[in-house]
Scaffold this active site. Structure first.
Site, PDB file in Angstrom:
ATOM      1  N   ARG A  60       0.827  -1.345   0.115  1.00 16.27           N
ATOM      2  CA  ARG A  60       0.052  -0.219  -0.044  1.00 16.27           C
ATOM      3  C   ARG A  60       1.067   0.511  -0.299  1.00 16.27           C
ATOM      4  O   ARG A  60       1.519   1.441   0.688  1.00 16.27           O
ATOM      5  CB  ARG A  60      -0.737   0.027   1.448  1.00 16.27           C
ATOM      6  CG  ARG A  60      -2.102   0.635   1.540  1.00 16.27           C
ATOM      7  CD  ARG A  60      -2.769   1.007   2.262  1.00 16.27           C
ATOM      8  NE  ARG A  60      -2.331   2.186   3.490  1.00 16.27           N
ATOM      9  CZ  ARG A  60      -3.062   2.085   4.477  1.00 16.27           C
ATOM     10  NH1 ARG A  60      -4.189   2.200   4.782  1.00 16.27           N
ATOM     11  NH2 ARG A  60      -2.229   3.097   5.640  1.00 16.27           N
ATOM     12  N   TYR A  69      -3.268  10.950   6.690  1.00 11.65           N
ATOM     13  CA  TYR A  69      -3.652  10.026   7.341  1.00 11.65           C
ATOM     14  C   TYR A  69      -2.359   9.211   6.560  1.00 11.65           C
ATOM     15  O   TYR A  69      -1.677   9.323   5.051  1.00 11.65           O
ATOM     16  CB  TYR A  69      -4.668   9.596   6.640  1.00 11.65           C
ATOM     17  CG  TYR A  69      -4.781   8.330   6.681  1.00 11.65           C
ATOM     18  CD1 TYR A  69      -4.679   7.794   5.760  1.00 11.65           C
ATOM     19  CD2 TYR A  69      -4.612   7.486   7.547  1.00 11.65           C
ATOM     20  CE1 TYR A  69      -4.506   6.283   5.426  1.00 11.65           C
ATOM     21  CE2 TYR A  69      -5.736   6.079   8.070  1.00 11.65           C
ATOM     22  CZ  TYR A  69      -4.970   5.342   6.776  1.00 11.65           C
ATOM     23  OH  TYR A  69      -4.632   3.866   6.576  1.00 11.65           O
ATOM     24  N   HIS A 106      -8.902   6.931   2.028  1.00 10.23           N
ATOM     25  CA  HIS A 106      -9.663   7.626   3.549  1.00 10.23           C
ATOM     26  C   HIS A 106     -10.790   7.735   3.630  1.00 10.23           C
ATOM     27  O   HIS A 106     -11.320   8.748   4.645  1.00 10.23           O
ATOM     28  CB  HIS A 106      -8.234   7.707   4.492  1.00 10.23           C
ATOM     29  CG  HIS A 106      -8.300   6.899   5.808  1.00 10.23           C
ATOM     30  ND1 HIS A 106      -8.927   7.811   6.605  1.00 10.23           N
ATOM     31  CD2 HIS A 106      -8.298   5.452   5.974  1.00 10.23           C
ATOM     32  CE1 HIS A 106      -8.634   6.634   7.753  1.00 10.23           C
ATOM     33  NE2 HIS A 106      -8.660   5.556   7.296  1.00 10.23           N
ATOM     34  N   GLU A 141      -9.036   2.180  -2.146  1.00  9.23           N
ATOM     35  CA  GLU A 141     -10.046   2.148  -1.153  1.00  9.23           C
ATOM     36  C   GLU A 141     -10.813   3.193  -0.406  1.00  9.23           C
ATOM     37  O   GLU A 141      -9.727   4.012  -0.750  1.00  9.23           O
ATOM     38  CB  GLU A 141      -8.801   1.398  -0.250  1.00  9.23           C
ATOM     39  CG  GLU A 141      -9.600   1.013   1.352  1.00  9.23           C
ATOM     40  CD  GLU A 141      -8.879   0.777   2.814  1.00  9.23           C
ATOM     41  OE1 GLU A 141      -9.305   0.830   3.687  1.00  9.23           O
ATOM     42  OE2 GLU A 141      -7.884   0.450   2.299  1.00  9.23           O
ATOM     43  N   GLU A 174     -14.310  -1.083   5.741  1.00  3.64           N
ATOM     44  CA  GLU A 174     -13.522  -1.626   6.688  1.00  3.64           C
ATOM     45  C   GLU A 174     -14.989  -0.428   7.828  1.00  3.64           C
ATOM     46  O   GLU A 174     -14.549  -0.981   9.480  1.00  3.64           O
ATOM     47  CB  GLU A 174     -12.485  -0.746   6.790  1.00  3.64           C
ATOM     48  CG  GLU A 174     -12.327   0.712   6.859  1.00  3.64           C
ATOM     49  CD  GLU A 174     -11.049   1.171   6.775  1.00  3.64           C
ATOM     50  OE1 GLU A 174     -10.595   2.544   7.845  1.00  3.64           O
ATOM     51  OE2 GLU A 174      -9.701   0.812   6.381  1.00  3.64           O
ATOM     52  N   ARG A 232     -14.043  -5.052   2.680  1.00  6.00           N
ATOM     53  CA  ARG A 232     -13.262  -4.791   3.411  1.00  6.00           C
ATOM     54  C   ARG A 232     -13.036  -5.323   5.229  1.00  6.00           C
ATOM     55  O   ARG A 232     -12.368  -4.851   5.954  1.00  6.00           O
ATOM     56  CB  ARG A 232     -12.672  -3.272   3.214  1.00  6.00           C
ATOM     57  CG  ARG A 232     -11.793  -2.828   2.229  1.00  6.00           C
ATOM     58  CD  ARG A 232     -10.169  -3.602   2.478  1.00  6.00           C
ATOM     59  NE  ARG A 232      -9.511  -2.215   3.348  1.00  6.00           N
ATOM     60  CZ  ARG A 232      -8.652  -2.574   4.765  1.00  6.00           C
ATOM     61  NH1 ARG A 232      -8.301  -3.628   4.445  1.00  6.00           N
ATOM     62  NH2 ARG A 232      -8.344  -1.307   5.255  1.00  6.00           N
ATOM     63  N   ASP A 248      -5.072  -2.132  15.099  1.00  6.83           N
ATOM     64  CA  ASP A 248      -5.931  -1.907  15.590  1.00  6.83           C
ATOM     65  C   ASP A 248      -6.876  -2.921  15.507  1.00  6.83           C
ATOM     66  O   ASP A 248      -7.726  -3.285  16.744  1.00  6.83           O
ATOM     67  CB  ASP A 248      -6.719  -0.139  16.203  1.00  6.83           C
ATOM     68  CG  ASP A 248      -7.603  -0.326  15.020  1.00  6.83           C
ATOM     69  OD1 ASP A 248      -8.012  -0.168  14.172  1.00  6.83           O
ATOM     70  OD2 ASP A 248      -6.233   0.584  13.247  1.00  6.83           O
ATOM     71  N   GLU A 286      -4.681  -7.611   4.721  1.00 13.11           N
ATOM     72  CA  GLU A 286      -3.837  -6.162   5.077  1.00 13.11           C
ATOM     73  C   GLU A 286      -3.024  -7.107   6.613  1.00 13.11           C
ATOM     74  O   GLU A 286      -3.526  -7.605   7.417  1.00 13.11           O
ATOM     75  CB  GLU A 286      -4.992  -4.790   5.828  1.00 13.11           C
ATOM     76  CG  GLU A 286      -3.969  -3.853   6.294  1.00 13.11           C
ATOM     77  CD  GLU A 286      -5.180  -2.674   6.269  1.00 13.11           C
ATOM     78  OE1 GLU A 286      -4.138  -1.708   7.329  1.00 13.11           O
ATOM     79  OE2 GLU A 286      -6.255  -2.953   6.440  1.00 13.11           O
ATOM     80  N   TRP A 303     -11.946  12.040   7.886  1.00 13.76           N
ATOM     81  CA  TRP A 303     -10.934  11.905   8.278  1.00 13.76           C
ATOM     82  C   TRP A 303     -10.284  10.462   7.456  1.00 13.76           C
ATOM     83  O   TRP A 303     -10.973   9.863   7.718  1.00 13.76           O
ATOM     84  CB  TRP A 303     -10.167  11.786  10.118  1.00 13.76           C
ATOM     85  CG  TRP A 303      -8.958  11.455   9.845  1.00 13.76           C
ATOM     86  CD1 TRP A 303      -7.543  12.046  10.387  1.00 13.76           C
ATOM     87  CD2 TRP A 303      -8.824  10.058  10.475  1.00 13.76           C
ATOM     88  NE1 TRP A 303      -6.804  11.054  10.155  1.00 13.76           N
ATOM     89  CE2 TRP A 303      -7.271  10.168  11.155  1.00 13.76           C
ATOM     90  CE3 TRP A 303      -9.104   8.889  10.657  1.00 13.76           C
ATOM     91  CZ2 TRP A 303      -7.034   8.482  10.366  1.00 13.76           C
ATOM     92  CZ3 TRP A 303      -8.684   7.532  10.885  1.00 13.76           C
ATOM     93  CH2 TRP A 303      -7.258   7.591  11.705  1.00 13.76           C
TER      94      TRP A 303
HETATM   95  C1  CS2 Z   1      -7.157   2.618   7.810  1.00 12.85           C
HETATM   96  C2  CS2 Z   1      -6.907   2.227   8.586  1.00 12.85           C
HETATM   97  O1  CS2 Z   1      -5.811   0.187   7.520  1.00 12.85           O
HETATM   98  C3  CS2 Z   1      -6.574   0.827   6.560  1.00 12.85           C
HETATM   99  O2  CS2 Z   1      -7.253   1.155   5.850  1.00 12.85           O
HETATM  100  O3  CS2 Z   1      -8.519   2.676   6.930  1.00 12.85           O
HETATM  101  O4  CS2 Z   1      -5.245   2.402   9.369  1.00 12.85           O
HETATM  102  C4  CS2 Z   1      -8.155   3.163  10.274  1.00 12.85           C
HETATM  103  O5  CS2 Z   1      -7.539   4.636   9.241  1.00 12.85           O
HETATM  104  C5  CS2 Z   1      -7.790   2.473  11.410  1.00 12.85           C
HETATM  105  O6  CS2 Z   1      -8.051   0.983  11.372  1.00 12.85           O
HETATM  106  C6  CS2 Z   1      -8.797   3.146  12.211  1.00 12.85           C
HETATM  107  O7  CS2 Z   1      -9.262   2.435  13.645  1.00 12.85           O
HETATM  108 MG    MG Z   2      -8.540   1.899   5.915  1.00 14.45          MG
END
Ligand code: CS2
Ligand code: MG
Length: 412
Positions: A147, A159, A222, A246, A272, A293, A326, A349, A412
């Site tokens: 990525r 980000y 994002h 994404e 996600e 995702r 996380d 991922e 964000w």
């Molecule tokens: C992100 C994450 O990994 C990703 O694709 O979008 O880093 C996301 O920002 C975090 O999981 C938010 O907690």
């Molecule tokens: Mg993401």
């Protein structure tokens, strides 16, 4: 086999994690991840105050029935907190069932459909040179898909750009992007869509020139673009043949992807922040995305994510499970067992955990030459070391928020 003990364990080795630990009357233990970044304590309360009292004495074998009981029985359905809490219970029960059966969980889910799971890692850099170094470092770590997140001229904190500060207790060791920052208030970041749209195609041109045509490249917008901006970006990136683009626009309005699809063939990954099959109805039925995702932890566990992905399979849409830092090692292991057994697996991922996290969670999944494998231990193959976990109590942390130049709050 009834549930005799149910504990919600919160630990913060490198970041906050929420784990449900179930124990049966015949001594089987199951773990489930309920970590919701920046809102961890909401899931803790949902589990401790509302669900745990209902689990004690329940038959641990009845996974589907328990899922329906927690989903329909709550009356208030869906949503990130509810579905993360249900996920924690669901995965812990699947862990117990597989441990009791004496086999790795993927065997219960239909067995292996491949020898390993292609994974992608996060390369990033403020400058093109720093980005090249990060891509090279990830190739050396064995990643075969990368990525790409780049700094944008004029924007300071952004980000996806790793900090070279490193983790507490591991200062100075570059650590991939951990968005949640410990503190009493979320950090404010600025954003400029025009600068981003102007700069990004050049970044991918440079990366393709430097690393060649074959390397699968991914990018995460994002959620920051309008549908027409996402369509234009998708089009401008077509020459660089991305594996996926994404979260190019917030997906609450699923129909927005019709406009994007009309203008670009760049593959799209979404989900996600989605936690139920209902969030995907139009996107899947109208073939508006190519990758789902959602993670096991945020989409109601193995039971529900399997349902979403089996629905997606009818439309040749593949999995691209969310696997940032996380999602805990318990959530990651669950993703690998499901991913190994699925037919329509796409990519996983994989961000590497910090040393403290690896001390709290002993993992048996393996990483070799760009592929992950859940391992062959009974159950999920993850052990939670309680004494280690107790060393790191919860630390308040928040995800950043974003304002545009004129002060408007932005995604964000
Ligand atoms: C992100 C994450 O990994 C990703 O694709 O979008 O880093 C996301 O920002 C975090 O999981 C938010 O907690
Ligand atoms: Mg993401």
């Amino acid at each position: 086999m009834s549930i005799e003990r149910a504990e919600v364990i919160v630990t913060s080795p490198d970041r906050n994690f929420v784990t449900l630990r179930l124990e049966t009357d015949d001594g089987y233990v199951g773990l489930g991840d309920g970590t919701l970044n920046g809102r961890e304590l909401a899931v803790v309360a949902y589990l401790r105050d509302h669900i745990v009292p209902l689990l004690l004495g329940k038959d641990a074998h009845r996974i589907e029935d328990t899922w329906q009981f927690l989903y329909r029985g709550a009356y208030w359905r869906r949503g990130p907190v509810t579905m993360a809490a249900i996920a924690a219970v669901d995965v812990a029960l699947w862990d117990i069932k597989a441990r009791r059966a004496g086999m790795p969980l993927y065997q219960l889910l239909g067995g292996a459909s491949r020898h390993g799971l292609l994974a992608y890692g996060h390369a990033s850099g403020q400058s093109t040179q720093e980005l090249f170094e990060s891509v090279t470092a990830h190739l050396e770590q064995g990643y075969r898909a990368i990525r790409i997140q780049s700094g944008i001229p004029g924007l300071t904190s952004l980000y996806g750009i790793a900090s070279s500060k490193g983790l507490e207790g591991n200062e100075g060791v570059r650590y991939d992007h951990e968005p949640a920052q410990r503190g009493k208030h979320p950090v404010e970041e600025s954003w400029d869509t025009d600068a981003y749209l102007r700069h990004l195609p050049g970044v991918f041109e440079a990366v393709r020139n430097q690393f060649g045509e074959d390397l699968p490249l991914l990018h995460d917008c994002h959620h920051r673009l309008t549908p027409i901006q996402a369509a234009s970006l998708g089009k401008s990136l077509e020459p660089y043949r991305l594996f996926w683009l994404e979260d190019c626009t917030p997906a609450e309005n699923q129909e927005a992807f019709r406009l994007i699809r009309r203008h670009t063939t760049t593959p799209l990954a979404v989900g996600e922040v989605m936690n139920s099959v209902w969030d995907y109805q139009t996107l899947i039925r109208e073939q508006l995305i190519d990758y789902v995702r959602s993670s096991v932890t945020h989409a109601g566990g193995i039971t529900h994510l399997k349902r979403i992905l089996e629905h997606a399979a009818q439309y040749q849409i593949k999995s691209g499970m969310h696997g940032p830092t996380d999602v805990s090692p318990v959530g990651m292991a669950a993703a690998l067992h499901l991913g190994l057994s699925l037919h329509n697996f796409g990519i996983q991922e994989y961000m590497q955990y910090g040393p403290r996290t690896n001390a709290v969670f002993t993992q048996s999944f393996t990483w070799s030459e760009g592929f992950l494998h859940p391992g062959s231990q009974p159950g999920l193959g993850v052990t939670l070391n309680l004494d280690e976990a107790r060393k790191y109590p919860y630390v308040r942390a928040y995800l950043p928020f974003t304002r545009l130049k004129d002060g408007t709050i932005h995604d964000w």
